[in-house]
Every structure is written in C-alpha cells, then in structure tokens.
Design a protein around this motif. Structure first.
Motif, short mmCIF file in Angstrom:
data_model
loop_
_atom_site.label_atom_id
_atom_site.label_comp_id
_atom_site.label_asym_id
_atom_site.label_seq_id
_atom_site.Cartn_x
_atom_site.Cartn_y
_atom_site.Cartn_z
N CYS A 1 0.84 -1.20 0.00
CA CYS A 1 0.00 0.00 0.00
C CYS A 1 0.87 1.24 0.00
N GLY A 2 0.58 2.19 -0.91
CA GLY A 2 1.25 3.47 -0.89
C GLY A 2 0.86 4.28 0.34
N ILE A 3 1.55 5.39 0.56
CA ILE A 3 1.35 6.18 1.78
C ILE A 3 -0.09 6.68 1.90
N ASP A 4 -0.68 7.20 0.83
CA ASP A 4 -2.05 7.69 0.90
C ASP A 4 -3.04 6.54 1.11
N ALA A 5 -2.80 5.42 0.44
CA ALA A 5 -3.66 4.25 0.63
C ALA A 5 -3.55 3.73 2.06
N THR A 6 -2.36 3.76 2.62
CA THR A 6 -2.15 3.32 4.00
C THR A 6 -2.94 4.20 4.97
N GLN A 7 -2.85 5.51 4.79
CA GLN A 7 -3.58 6.43 5.67
C GLN A 7 -5.09 6.24 5.54
N ALA A 8 -5.57 6.05 4.31
CA ALA A 8 -7.00 5.82 4.11
C ALA A 8 -7.45 4.53 4.79
N LEU A 9 -6.61 3.50 4.76
CA LEU A 9 -6.96 2.24 5.40
C LEU A 9 -7.01 2.40 6.92
N ARG A 10 -6.06 3.12 7.47
CA ARG A 10 -6.03 3.32 8.92
C ARG A 10 -7.24 4.10 9.42
N CYS A 11 -7.82 4.90 8.55
CA CYS A 11 -8.99 5.70 8.94
C CYS A 11 -10.31 5.05 8.54
N SER A 12 -10.27 3.88 7.97
CA SER A 12 -11.45 3.30 7.33
C SER A 12 -12.43 2.64 8.29
N GLY A 13 -11.96 2.12 9.41
CA GLY A 13 -12.81 1.35 10.29
C GLY A 13 -13.06 -0.07 9.82
N LEU A 14 -12.41 -0.48 8.75
CA LEU A 14 -12.57 -1.84 8.22
C LEU A 14 -11.82 -2.85 9.08
N THR A 15 -12.25 -4.10 9.02
CA THR A 15 -11.69 -5.13 9.88
C THR A 15 -10.94 -6.20 9.08
N GLY A 16 -10.06 -6.93 9.76
CA GLY A 16 -9.40 -8.09 9.18
C GLY A 16 -8.03 -7.84 8.60
N TRP A 17 -7.61 -6.59 8.49
CA TRP A 17 -6.33 -6.28 7.87
C TRP A 17 -5.28 -5.96 8.91
N ALA A 18 -4.03 -6.05 8.51
CA ALA A 18 -2.89 -5.58 9.30
C ALA A 18 -1.84 -5.07 8.32
#
Length: 302
Positions: A149-166
């Motif tokens: 994941c690129g930096i912007d994609a990483t930040q979006a994921l951290r703010c997403s509230g989605l589950t199951g990822w690390a």
C-alpha cells in the motif's frame, strides 16, 4: 457474466490461416510476428461464433490449442455480491536483490494449516527497492501474490474502520531498512474452504505424493451462509496464488471504501454463493465452454 478467451502462441501455419480470415483476424487482434507468423492480442466471447471458427481451423491443421481466460461482469452482478475477489490491476517489479531476499525469508517460514486440504503461505516479510505510488495498492512483482500500500492508501486504510487487515513494513534489501513509501498488506484471517467444481484443476506442482496445488478457471464459490461472519478483509483457505499464497477476498464495504478514497490498483470479481442465480449461470457457462474445448482437443492455459 461473460467468459473471455484469447489464443496463446500457435504454429506459423495456423496463425497464417487465422490471420487470412479478415473477420477472425479483427476479432482475435492478429498482429504480424517474425518468429511465429502472427500473435493474437484480443479476448473474445467464448459463447460467440469466433470460438467455433478458431477450433475448426485448429482441427483442420491438426493442432491442439491453448487459450488464456478472463471474465467480465456487469455492474449489477458486482454490486449484488456480498463478497468480492480482489483482482490485480497494478504491479511493481522487484530487483534481483529484492527477489533473493524475499525468497530467503519465505523459505524460512512455515506453511499454515487451513480449513481446506492445503496449507498456505502467509508472508510476513516482503522486500522492494522501487517506490510504491501513494494512492495505489500494488502487487509486488507477479510471483509474490502480496500487495504493498502506498502512503495515501495506508492512511485511508487506517482511517477506514474496516476489519481483518494488518500492515507490516515493506523492507529494503540493503541492511533490511524500512521502505519509505509503502506498507505490506497482511492478515491472519482465513476463509472456510471454497466449493469444488469443474473449474478447479489439479496440477501436482510438488509431486504426486503431495496434495495437488490447486488452480482454477472460474470464480470462487462458497456454501450458502459460509461467509456471513467473516471480516472485511480475509484470504482464502486455498493457495490459489503463486508460491502457495492465498487469494484476497473482501466485503462490499472494502470496494466502496476503495472507490470513495480514489485508490488504484484493484478491480473486483464477485464471489458466488451456492444456490444463487449467478452461481448457476457460472457453472452452466463454464461447463458448456469446457465441453466445447474438450471435444476439439483444446484447453485453458493455467
């Protein structure tokens, strides 16, 4: 849904015959090639008239064709699925030192038990020298099955509230330093075993005494209700990917987040539930296509 096929390399004699037919040449995307006469660049609908004409030409030449496959779905079919298979649309190549370091780390890891008959590799280390585009989730080379994941994609994921990822660090092969532009998408969440049908192929990559490495032509299918309690991000119980890596499967919420965040690098195919109309259509179309190919001595490349 549509099953799409494209010719792999064939003999100069057959390639010339196919290219000499103006209608077929256009449908197949014929391009002159000094080594084999012509190569064919376009996918065509497996249910249309093109396949019958191609198979007839191959039989006249006494050849057994091999074809690549793709699939195409309507927006309604994708929207209706509760779960989706992630399809790569962006790849970042590794350097030779990246590949060497990654393979060494993977060979030191053990395979993980699953609810299927296979074990899977869940890599914890991935090495990459090139930068990851900021808004992209990209496959790290074509052999790894792993995403960065690129930096912007990483930040979006951290703010997403989605589950199951690390997220794990992407490593640079020089002294194992951390990569500055990307993170490795990981999970420990594995799905139940997928249903088996005619689109699953046995390969025995590791020899006849080991469980066959699975390959497939069609979509992932599951028993009714089998995925009801799964998180937003998960991976399959089967090593569908290269080097025994499992395939990523996500909920519709992930696709919505991906699109709304303006990210790139992924497309999505529907995951099927047993007993639904699309599941029945999928089986019917594939069985018809495989039967037509088998009767002509042709096959799908895996």
């Amino acid at each position: 849904m549509k099953i799409l096929l494209r010719l792999t390399l064939c003999s100069p004699a057959l390639s010339r015959e196919l290219a000499a037919d103006a209608v077929l040449a256009k449908a197949l995307g014929a391009r002159p090639n000094a080594a084999v006469g012509h190569v064919f660049t376009k996918f065509f609908d497996a249910t249309g008239p093109v396949l019958a004409r191609v198979l007839r030409c191959a039989q006249d030449q006494g050849e057994s064709l091999s074809l690549l496959r793709d699939m195409q779905f309507s927006g309604e079919e994708i929207n209706a699925a509760s779960h989706l298979e992630v399809v790569c649309r962006s790849t970042i190549a590794q350097s030779r030192s990246d590949v060497t370091a990654t393979r060494a780390a993977w060979n030191a890891d053990s395979l993980h038990l699953t609810s299927s008959e296979w074990r899977v590799r869940l890599p914890s280390k991935i090495y990459l020298s090139k930068a990851v585009p900021p808004s992209t989730i990209a496959l790290v080379d074509q052999w790894t099955g792993e995403y960065a994941c690129g930096i912007d994609a990483t930040q979006a994921l951290r703010c997403s509230g989605l589950t199951g990822w690390a997220l794990a660090p992407v490593l640079h092969p020089v002294k194992g330093t951390l990569h500055e532009t990307g993170f490795h998408l990981t999970t420990s969440e594995l799905l139940p075993a997928a249903l088996a049908d005619r689109t699953r192929i046995a390969t025995y990559d590791d020899g006849p005494r080991q469980p066959s490495q699975p390959r497939r032509y069609g979509l992932l299918s599951y028993a009714a209700g089998a995925l009801a309690q799964t998180p937003d991000f998960a991976r399959t119980a089967e090593p569908w990917g290269p080097w025994r890596t499992p395939q990523w499967v996500v909920r519709q919420s992930v696709r919505q987040w991906f699109v709304e965040s303006g990210l790139r690098g992924w497309a999505f195919w529907p995951v099927l539930e047993e007993g639904t109309a699309l599941h029945g259509e999928h089986l019917s179309r594939w069985e018809e296509t495989l039967d037509r190919l088998a009767c002509a001595g042709a096959s799908i490349a895996i």
